[in-house]
Design an enzyme around this catalytic site. Sequence first.
Site, PDB file in Angstrom:
ATOM      1  N   GLY A   1      29.837  13.767   9.691  1.00  0.00           N
ATOM      2  CA  GLY A   1      30.622  14.957   9.998  1.00  0.00           C
ATOM      3  C   GLY A   1      30.027  16.221   9.436  1.00  0.00           C
TER       4      GLY A   1
ATOM      5  N   ALA B   1      38.989  13.041  -3.126  1.00  0.00           N
ATOM      6  CA  ALA B   1      38.325  14.343  -3.163  1.00  0.00           C
ATOM      7  C   ALA B   1      36.867  14.162  -2.780  1.00  0.00           C
ATOM      8  CB  ALA B   1      38.446  14.964  -4.550  1.00  0.00           C
ATOM      9  N   GLY B   2      36.545  14.437  -1.512  1.00  0.00           N
ATOM     10  CA  GLY B   2      35.203  14.195  -1.009  1.00  0.00           C
ATOM     11  C   GLY B   2      34.371  15.449  -0.870  1.00  0.00           C
TER      12      GLY B   2
ATOM     13  N   LYS C   1      41.893  14.627   0.583  1.00  0.00           N
ATOM     14  CA  LYS C   1      42.935  13.921   1.330  1.00  0.00           C
ATOM     15  C   LYS C   1      43.917  13.294   0.351  1.00  0.00           C
ATOM     16  CE  LYS C   1      39.312  12.477   3.233  1.00  0.00           C
ATOM     17  NZ  LYS C   1      38.199  11.755   3.881  1.00  0.00           N
TER      18      LYS C   1
ATOM     19  N   THR D   1      29.179  19.700  11.558  1.00  0.00           N
ATOM     20  CA  THR D   1      29.617  21.040  11.188  1.00  0.00           C
ATOM     21  C   THR D   1      28.447  21.939  10.797  1.00  0.00           C
ATOM     22  OG1 THR D   1      31.691  20.113  10.371  1.00  0.00           O
ATOM     23  CG2 THR D   1      31.158  22.353   9.695  1.00  0.00           C
TER      24      THR D   1
ATOM     25  N   GLU E   1      34.734   4.919  -5.361  1.00  0.00           N
ATOM     26  CA  GLU E   1      34.954   5.332  -3.975  1.00  0.00           C
ATOM     27  C   GLU E   1      34.850   4.183  -2.979  1.00  0.00           C
ATOM     28  OE1 GLU E   1      33.148   8.586  -0.778  1.00  0.00           O
ATOM     29  OE2 GLU E   1      32.388   8.507  -2.836  1.00  0.00           O
TER      30      GLU E   1
END
Length: 268
Positions: free
Chosen positions: A126, A10-11, A16, A130, A74
């Site tokens: 990323g 959970a980022g 994912k 965005t 993580e």
Amino acid sequence: MLRNTAGIDAGGSLIKMVYQENGRMHFKKFPINEHDSAISWLKLSVPSLTVSLTGGKSSIIQKKYFPESVIIPEFQATCEGTRFLLEAENKSIGDNYLIVNIGTGTSWHVVKGDKVERILGSGIGGGTFTGLGSLLTKVRGYRQLTCLSEEGNKNNVDLMVKDIYESAESPVNGELTAANFAKGIRMNPSEADRMASLSNMIAETIVLLTSQAATIHQIKSAVIIGSATAGNKPLRHALESYLDMVGVTPVFLEKGEYCGAIGAHLSV
């Protein structure tokens, strides 16, 4: 009887999931703001799950949905997932390499044998593509912005070395960028051109830091993982081209965006 197991990453931008059902591994991802429906879908699709979690929002998922689950750090999960995929995808690069995880931001890890160390982090990734892309254009959404960047020409936005030297002999490759976005004031570039320039700037920044890390740690290969390169051909092409230029061999994993989830799943 085989257990149904799952690893969830959970980022900042995505959630994912890697889940195993009847001995077969499956992959799924959702925007992080849809995590409620994503977890509901997972529970309905694969009942009686044993789950392990990782990522910045893993504690939220744990408290709300899987109180009996374990949270894996993580960076540990990411690196273990990378090792697993390198073997699963038959990528032989030796024992010493960099892991460049391009997600919402970017993290660098150096692997030397059994030792793994996080050495660097950047806010460029990323999320930059965005977020800044939505400010530079009227387009919203990572996939739509990626399509737009494929249509653009960065040379209409970036000042190139060849633009400065013109007919004179350049001391470096004329196709290199002298200044990102420097033509923007006078050229009135299209939205596609702006996105092509943005994608290139992100790639150049990541490669510059990767090159420096590789030099310091005397490493020749970099495993590129994370969701930012998934389906983003311009970004991936630029990363490959620039890394080759600086003498670092790039290795892309087919399921590289799921490294964190895979690493969590391996601990179940």
